[in-house]
Scaffold this active site. Structure first.
Site, PDB file in Angstrom:
ATOM      1  N   ASP A 211       0.840  -1.202   0.000  1.00  0.00           N
ATOM      2  CA  ASP A 211       0.000   0.000   0.000  1.00  0.00           C
ATOM      3  C   ASP A 211       0.876   1.253   0.000  1.00  0.00           C
ATOM      4  O   ASP A 211       0.571   2.236  -0.659  1.00  0.00           O
ATOM      5  CB  ASP A 211      -0.888   0.022   1.254  1.00  0.00           C
ATOM      6  CG  ASP A 211      -1.890  -1.120   1.278  1.00  0.00           C
ATOM      7  OD1 ASP A 211      -2.570  -1.318   0.257  1.00  0.00           O
ATOM      8  OD2 ASP A 211      -1.984  -1.796   2.325  1.00  0.00           O
ATOM      9  N   ASP A 228      15.226  18.665  -6.855  1.00  0.00           N
ATOM     10  CA  ASP A 228      16.040  19.826  -7.217  1.00  0.00           C
ATOM     11  C   ASP A 228      17.487  19.725  -6.743  1.00  0.00           C
ATOM     12  O   ASP A 228      18.152  20.734  -6.591  1.00  0.00           O
ATOM     13  CB  ASP A 228      15.389  21.091  -6.655  1.00  0.00           C
ATOM     14  CG  ASP A 228      15.092  20.961  -5.161  1.00  0.00           C
ATOM     15  OD1 ASP A 228      15.452  19.911  -4.585  1.00  0.00           O
ATOM     16  OD2 ASP A 228      14.529  21.897  -4.569  1.00  0.00           O
ATOM     17  N   GLY A 229      17.959  18.519  -6.483  1.00  0.00           N
ATOM     18  CA  GLY A 229      19.333  18.390  -6.010  1.00  0.00           C
ATOM     19  C   GLY A 229      19.422  18.736  -4.536  1.00  0.00           C
ATOM     20  O   GLY A 229      18.402  18.907  -3.863  1.00  0.00           O
ATOM     21  N   HIS A 270       6.535  13.164   8.629  1.00  0.00           N
ATOM     22  CA  HIS A 270       5.783  14.222   7.939  1.00  0.00           C
ATOM     23  C   HIS A 270       5.143  13.676   6.654  1.00  0.00           C
ATOM     24  O   HIS A 270       3.944  13.839   6.425  1.00  0.00           O
ATOM     25  CB  HIS A 270       6.732  15.387   7.627  1.00  0.00           C
ATOM     26  CG  HIS A 270       6.102  16.502   6.851  1.00  0.00           C
ATOM     27  ND1 HIS A 270       5.763  17.710   7.414  1.00  0.00           N
ATOM     28  CD2 HIS A 270       5.740  16.591   5.551  1.00  0.00           C
ATOM     29  CE1 HIS A 270       5.224  18.489   6.492  1.00  0.00           C
ATOM     30  NE2 HIS A 270       5.202  17.828   5.348  1.00  0.00           N
ATOM     31  N   HIS A 274       1.070  12.949   5.037  1.00  0.00           N
ATOM     32  CA  HIS A 274       0.430  13.189   3.744  1.00  0.00           C
ATOM     33  C   HIS A 274      -0.170  11.899   3.199  1.00  0.00           C
ATOM     34  O   HIS A 274      -1.282  11.893   2.665  1.00  0.00           O
ATOM     35  CB  HIS A 274       1.444  13.740   2.741  1.00  0.00           C
ATOM     36  CG  HIS A 274       1.887  15.149   3.015  1.00  0.00           C
ATOM     37  ND1 HIS A 274       1.004  16.166   3.281  1.00  0.00           N
ATOM     38  CD2 HIS A 274       3.129  15.710   3.050  1.00  0.00           C
ATOM     39  CE1 HIS A 274       1.682  17.306   3.470  1.00  0.00           C
ATOM     40  NE2 HIS A 274       2.976  17.040   3.334  1.00  0.00           N
ATOM     41  N   HIS A 280      -0.689  20.488   5.162  1.00  0.00           N
ATOM     42  CA  HIS A 280       0.156  21.216   6.101  1.00  0.00           C
ATOM     43  C   HIS A 280      -0.624  21.938   7.186  1.00  0.00           C
ATOM     44  O   HIS A 280      -1.744  22.384   6.978  1.00  0.00           O
ATOM     45  CB  HIS A 280       1.037  22.213   5.345  1.00  0.00           C
ATOM     46  CG  HIS A 280       2.086  21.502   4.572  1.00  0.00           C
ATOM     47  ND1 HIS A 280       2.549  21.940   3.367  1.00  0.00           N
ATOM     48  CD2 HIS A 280       2.739  20.353   4.839  1.00  0.00           C
ATOM     49  CE1 HIS A 280       3.450  21.093   2.918  1.00  0.00           C
ATOM     50  NE2 HIS A 280       3.581  20.118   3.791  1.00  0.00           N
TER      51      HIS A 280
HETATM   52 ZN   LIG Z   1       4.507  18.236   3.548  1.00  0.00          ZN
END
Ligand SMILES: [Zn+2]
Ligand SMILES: *[C@@H]1O[C@H](CO)[C@@H](O)[C@H](O)[C@H]1NC(C)=O
Ligand SMILES: *[C@@H]1O[C@H](CO)[C@@H](O)[C@H](O)[C@H]1NC(C)=O
Ligand SMILES: *[C@@H]1O[C@H](CO)[C@@H](O)[C@H](O)[C@H]1NC(C)=O
Ligand SMILES: [Zn+2]
Length: 315
Positions: A211, A228-229, A270, A274, A280
């Site tokens: 899942d 983005d590196g 965190h 999501h 947020h």
């Molecule tokens: Zn977040």
């Protein structure tokens, strides 16, 4: 296909803490006074923008507009046939409105100006997942930020997507080849969510059947949301019930609290928020606050626990 919908992808970038609480708002701050992370950040262009305000032009503004668009603060500005494109380096009304929203979310002075504190905040690595401004979009006047709404803490994704009632025992997995030090932090982070919900989480070897699929990705990795590196965006995840969680493999990751490196467990906690359906929070002590520093570990806060319980109706 899902990557076409901005709200579908939840990326999280965690940023360095660069703020000096005693700095005044000054448009004349030399950029060298911003303490820099050890490695160059993809957001370094922001340092030359301190003091920029409506009506002025600057080279970094097109990038900033794209960045704020990706975070949900303004409509995207990349239509090359649009006549506004030639004015992309202009600090226009839309950018000022976006900045005021940003400043409100992060409890900064809502000047609409790229002052020192705002640039410092923008420079912080943070979750690339957009901040939730749905409520504000519904107001007639974009300039008026409803402070009642802004003082609400946890948020959900539009439509409040969540795992179906039949999905309470979730499985998770990693690709066959992955860094081994991800296993313990993810197990700990899942344990934190399991303790405050009715979810259980079980490791299975079959990545494709799991899942929740946790992997490290770099740069463009095929989901329309390139990393983005080093610096900038640290990770992103998808809302329920997609289950994908991507760490930016170019970051300096560590399992624990080490100066200059970012904690796998904290970012995992965190991003798993999501995955379970939280967006947020404006509570800086919550795990769902969009930014976090390196050399730092954070656990679930009361706001996160209230948010997830309310979403699923858990006791
Ligand atoms: Zn977040
Ligand atoms: C780009 O702008 C043109 C002219 O304003 C508009 O007709 C077109 O639909 C836009 N394209 C996108 C992808 O937004
Ligand atoms: C702000 O939003 C709250 C909650 O939706 C609403 O009750 C209140 O009237 C709004 N205030 C203003 C000034 O629009
Ligand atoms: C999850 O597993 C527990 C224990 O095995 C079981 O009692 C429960 O019914 C399962 N829940 C769902 C939604 O399948
Ligand atoms: Zn991705």
């Amino acid at each position: 296909m899902e990557a076409k919908f901005n709200h579908h992808l939840l990326s999280c970038i965690f940023l360095l803490f660069l703020l000096n609480p005693f700095q005044c708002f000054s448009s004349s701050y030399p950029s060298h006074q911003i303490s820099t992370p050890q490695t160059p950040s993809p957001l370094d262009y922001l340092k030359s923008l301190i003091g920029t305000k409506k009506g002025t032009r600057a080279k970094g503004l097109p990038q900033l507009k794209t960045y704020l668009s990706n975070l949900g603060y303004m409509k995207t500005n990349t239509n090359s046939t649009n006549s506004d494109q030639s004015n992309n380096d202009l600090f226009n009304d839309n950018l000022e409105i976006a900045l005021k929203k940003y400043q409100t979310f992060f409890k900064l002075q809502t000047s609409g100006i790229l002052d020192f504190q705002t640039v410092s905040k923008l420079l912080q690595p943070r979750c690339g997942i957009p901040d939730n401004f749905d409520n504000i979009k519904n107001t007639n006047d974009n300039n008026k930020i409803n402070s009642t709404i802004m003082s609400s803490l946890y948020t959900y994704f539009p439509g409040q997507p969540k795992w179906a009632p039949t999905k309470r025992n979730l499985t998770y997995s990693f690709p066959p080849i992955t860094r081994n030090d991800i296993r313990r932090p993810i197990a700990n982070a899942l344990g934190e969510w399991a303790r405050v919900t009715l979810f259980t989480f079980r490791y299975i070897q079959d990545y494709n059947k799991a899942d929740i699929k946790i992997s490290f990705q770099v740069r463009d990795h095929g989901d329309g949301h390139p990393f983005d590196g080093p610096g900038g965006t640290l990770a992103h995840a998808y809302l329920p019930s997609d289950g994908r969680l991507h760490y930016d493999g170019d970051e300096k990751w560590v399992d624990g609290v080490v100066p200059g490196a970012t904690d796998l467990q904290t970012v995992g906690l965190h991003e798993l928020g999501h995955v379970l359906g939280l967006q947020h929070s404006t509570d800086p002590s919550s795990i769902m606050w969009p930014t976090i520093g390196p050399g730092f570990r954070k656990d679930l806060g009361q706001d996160d626990i209230r948010g997830i319980k309310a979403l699923y109706g858990f006791p």
